[in-house]
Design a protein around this motif. Structure first.
Motif, short mmCIF file in Angstrom:
data_model
loop_
_atom_site.label_atom_id
_atom_site.label_comp_id
_atom_site.label_asym_id
_atom_site.label_seq_id
_atom_site.Cartn_x
_atom_site.Cartn_y
_atom_site.Cartn_z
N ALA A 17 0.84 -1.21 0.00
CA ALA A 17 0.00 0.00 0.00
C ALA A 17 0.87 1.26 0.00
CB ALA A 17 -0.94 -0.02 1.21
N ASP A 36 9.85 3.07 6.74
CA ASP A 36 9.47 1.73 7.21
C ASP A 36 10.38 1.33 8.36
OD1 ASP A 36 7.70 -0.74 5.81
OD2 ASP A 36 9.16 -1.32 7.33
N LYS A 37 9.79 0.70 9.36
CA LYS A 37 10.57 0.38 10.55
C LYS A 37 11.54 -0.79 10.34
CE LYS A 37 7.17 -2.62 12.78
NZ LYS A 37 6.29 -2.80 13.94
N ARG A 46 4.07 -14.10 1.00
CA ARG A 46 2.68 -14.18 1.48
C ARG A 46 1.59 -13.80 0.47
NH1 ARG A 46 2.26 -9.14 5.58
NH2 ARG A 46 3.69 -7.81 4.45
N GLN A 111 4.93 -11.81 -2.93
CA GLN A 111 4.76 -10.41 -2.54
C GLN A 111 6.09 -9.67 -2.44
OE1 GLN A 111 1.90 -9.82 0.56
NE2 GLN A 111 2.61 -7.79 1.05
N LEU A 135 7.89 5.14 13.01
CA LEU A 135 7.04 6.18 13.58
C LEU A 135 6.65 5.75 14.99
CD1 LEU A 135 4.80 8.62 12.30
CD2 LEU A 135 3.50 6.93 13.55
N ASP A 291 -3.84 -2.94 5.07
CA ASP A 291 -4.14 -3.77 6.24
C ASP A 291 -4.32 -2.93 7.51
OD1 ASP A 291 -3.97 -6.01 4.66
OD2 ASP A 291 -2.51 -7.05 5.91
N LEU A 304 -3.78 -7.89 -0.37
CA LEU A 304 -2.82 -7.02 -1.05
C LEU A 304 -3.52 -6.17 -2.11
CD1 LEU A 304 0.69 -7.81 -2.29
CD2 LEU A 304 -0.99 -7.15 -3.97
N ASN A 305 -4.44 -6.81 -2.83
CA ASN A 305 -5.14 -6.11 -3.90
C ASN A 305 -5.98 -4.95 -3.38
OD1 ASN A 305 -4.75 -7.84 -6.52
ND2 ASN A 305 -4.92 -9.27 -4.83
#
Ligand SMILES: Cc1cc2nc3c(=O)[nH]c(=O)nc-3n(C[C@H](O)[C@H](O)[C@H](O)COP(=O)(O)OP(=O)(O)OC[C@H]3O[C@@H](n4cnc5c(N)ncnc54)[C@H](O)[C@@H]3O)c2cc1C
Length: 494
Positions: A17, A36-37, A46, A111, A135, A291, A304-305
């Motif tokens: 996303a 991103d962490k 997945r 993925q 974050l 998600d 995912l879509n």
């Protein structure tokens, strides 16, 4: 550390996303940052099913050919019987592509490879996710959001106009906003693992004991690799040993007659299936996509879509508002996407029930081609009578011919971040706007409809106009009289 260069959008989470949104903002020239962490991008297979509608989105974003080259189509399903015999069948309802629907088969792409292709596309715009940036908290006021980010070099405070929670099912942002995440646990726990395996052919998706939740195990060959994706339900309590030895023992217990040998494990995980939907997708200047907003069971390959399409819906709206469109445009993100996510949750849960009975078969409903925004406040039908295509419908692809006889595809005309107006006949000059591509179809005009497919599919009368949004959905259908509503509608166009 206080950051001196404010960005307009901070995207938290560089999964499917977040990456999709980043590409869409990058091509619009929006100032954004993607964090991103994780130290490194996620490595597992997945969400491996790319549905036809998402393939159209990926065509628009310029990644479909590369993804298709890296993936493959879903193989036939081979159900193995205890006596060593098997039956091959198709787990999907397959239909041939057509002029209006050029993608009809889901693509099989692990993925991690999909995300790698998206990162490569983002790099072409000069951007990359900041890995190892987490974050940890944020506050918002009327003008913007202040985010606190833990980085390898210390804590950074960053100001932005909008914050996007693309931070997955356990979303820090959703929890900080105290948004209700209603739903239920589905009482099924499963393992998923990418393994090297000796003893199975690689041209089919192997199913052992389907419908038996104590014994089911499946092995899907991942294209262009030596890996299979193992999936199996496991008891809801207790530890699961995901080491090579543990997975070997697991397979030996479930399918003792096969002699399958685990040669290696690239990635493995155990997870519990659930269906949760956030009560709100927006609080002030903060949005949830993917998600973070909805968690589905994997059945039907919808997660995912739906996440990619959330981002695709939000990207153009953020770009337009930052370029001066009314802020209320952003309200239509939740209005349009939340009902779709709710329907997806029901579909994926129903498919899980079917899988428990050993009856799962994926039909057109999982392909996401029939999703639309007919009930949206952005959908305008301004014609005296109904037309074949309604505002909110997905705009179908079609073959056209340019004035010089060259072949044109409607999707080629739509590709890019702009709005598109298709006129059946000449379009008044007064419709011209920045950000609007106008195409006239008819005798003596720039484009022709060689065998009448456009007129059959779009069903426009002479003088009608169809306005197509940047995300490929029809925004408005207008006849000559209805065109009076175009100036007010065009406030959204940027
Ligand atoms: C076994 C399995 C099979 C599946 N099969 C399919 C399928 O066939 N088709 C399909 O469509 N979907 C499938 N899915 C679902 C799919 O994997 C998810 O829906 C998808 O990953 C959601 O993408 P996302 O970007 O919203 O979230 P994620 O992929 O979870 O990405 C979220 C990112 O946010 C980062 N993050 C989290 N918190 C922070 C923070 N505080 N600061 C910075 N970064 C943060 C994380 O590190 C992560 O990289 C499957 C899932 C599973 C488990």
């Amino acid at each position: 550390m206080k950051d001196p260069t404010p960005v307009d959008v901070l995207i938290c989470g560089a999964g499917a996303a977040g990456l999709t949104l980043a590409i869409d903002l990058a091509r619009r020239g929006v100032r954004f940052r993607l964090i991103d962490k994780l130290d490194q991008p996620f490595a597992g297979s997945r969400g491996k099913g790319i549905q036809p509608r998402t393939q159209e989105v990926f065509e628009d974003l310029g990644v479909i050919d590369r993804l298709t080259a890296m993936g493959g189509h879903y193989p036939a399903q081979r159900v193995h019987h205890a006596d060593g015999t098997w039956r091959d069948g198709q787990g999907l309802v397959v239909e041939a592509p057509s002029a209006g629907e050029p993608y009809r088969m889901p693509l099989l792409v692990p993925q991690n490879r999909t995300e790698a292709v998206l990162r490569a596309r983002l790099a072409a715009f000069g951007h990359a996710p900041d890995q190892a940036h987490e974050l940890v908290s944020f506050t918002q006021d009327a003008a913007g959001v202040e985010a606190t980010i833990r980085t390898p070099d210390g804590v950074e405070v960053r100001r932005c106009r909008y914050l996007i929670g693309a931070d997955g099912g356990r979303s820090t942002i959703r929890q900080a906003l105290k948004i209700d995440f209603a739903g239920r646990s589905l009482g099924v726990r499963a393992i998923v693992a990418d393994i090297q395996l000796d003893g199975l052919a690689r041209d089919v998706w192997h199913q052992f004991n389907p419908g038996d939740m104590q014994k089911h195990v499946s092995f899907c060959p991942l294209p262009q690799s030596d890996l299979f994706q193992l999936q199996a339900p496991v008891p809801t309590g207790g530890d699961v040993d995901l080491s090579p030895g543990g997975l070997q023992s697991f397979i030996d217990a479930r399918v003792p007659q096969t002699g399958l040998a685990v040669l290696g494990v690239a990635w493995a995980s155990a997870y519990s299936m659930s269906a949760w939907l956030a009560a709100r997708f927006r609080v002030g200047r903060v949005f949830l996509v993917g998600d973070a907003a909805h968690v589905h069971p994997p059945t039907g390959g919808q997660g995912l879509n739906t996440s990619v399409q959330d981002a695709y819906n939000l990207g153009w709206k953020l770009g337009a508002v930052l370029a001066g469109a009314p802020e209320t445009l952003l309200d239509t993100f939740e209005e349009e996407r939340r009902p779709i996510a709710g329907d997806m949750l029901r579909l994926a849960s129903d498919l899980l029930d079917a899988a428990k009975r050993g009856e799962m078969r994926r039909g057109r409903e999982v392909q996401q081609l029939d999703l639309g925004y007919g009930a949206s406040s952005l959908s305008l039908n301004a014609t005296a009578g109904p037309r074949a295509l309604r505002a909110g419908d997905r705009a179908p692809d079609l073959p056209l011919i340019g004035a010089g006889g060259q072949r044109r595809r409607l999707f080629d005309l739509l590709q890019g971040p702009h709005w598109t107006l298709i006129a059946s006949g000449p379009a008044p000059v007064s419709l011209a706007r920045k950000g609007l591509h106008i195409h006239e179809i008819g005798t003596g005009l720039a484009l022709r409809d060689p065998i009448g497919q456009f007129s059959a599919s779009y069903g426009l009368a002479d003088g009608d106009m169809v306005l197509i949004r940047p995300d490929g959905y029809v925004g408005a259908v207008m006849d000559a009289t209805g065109l009076a509503r175009f100036p007010a509608y065009s406030a959204w166009l940027r």
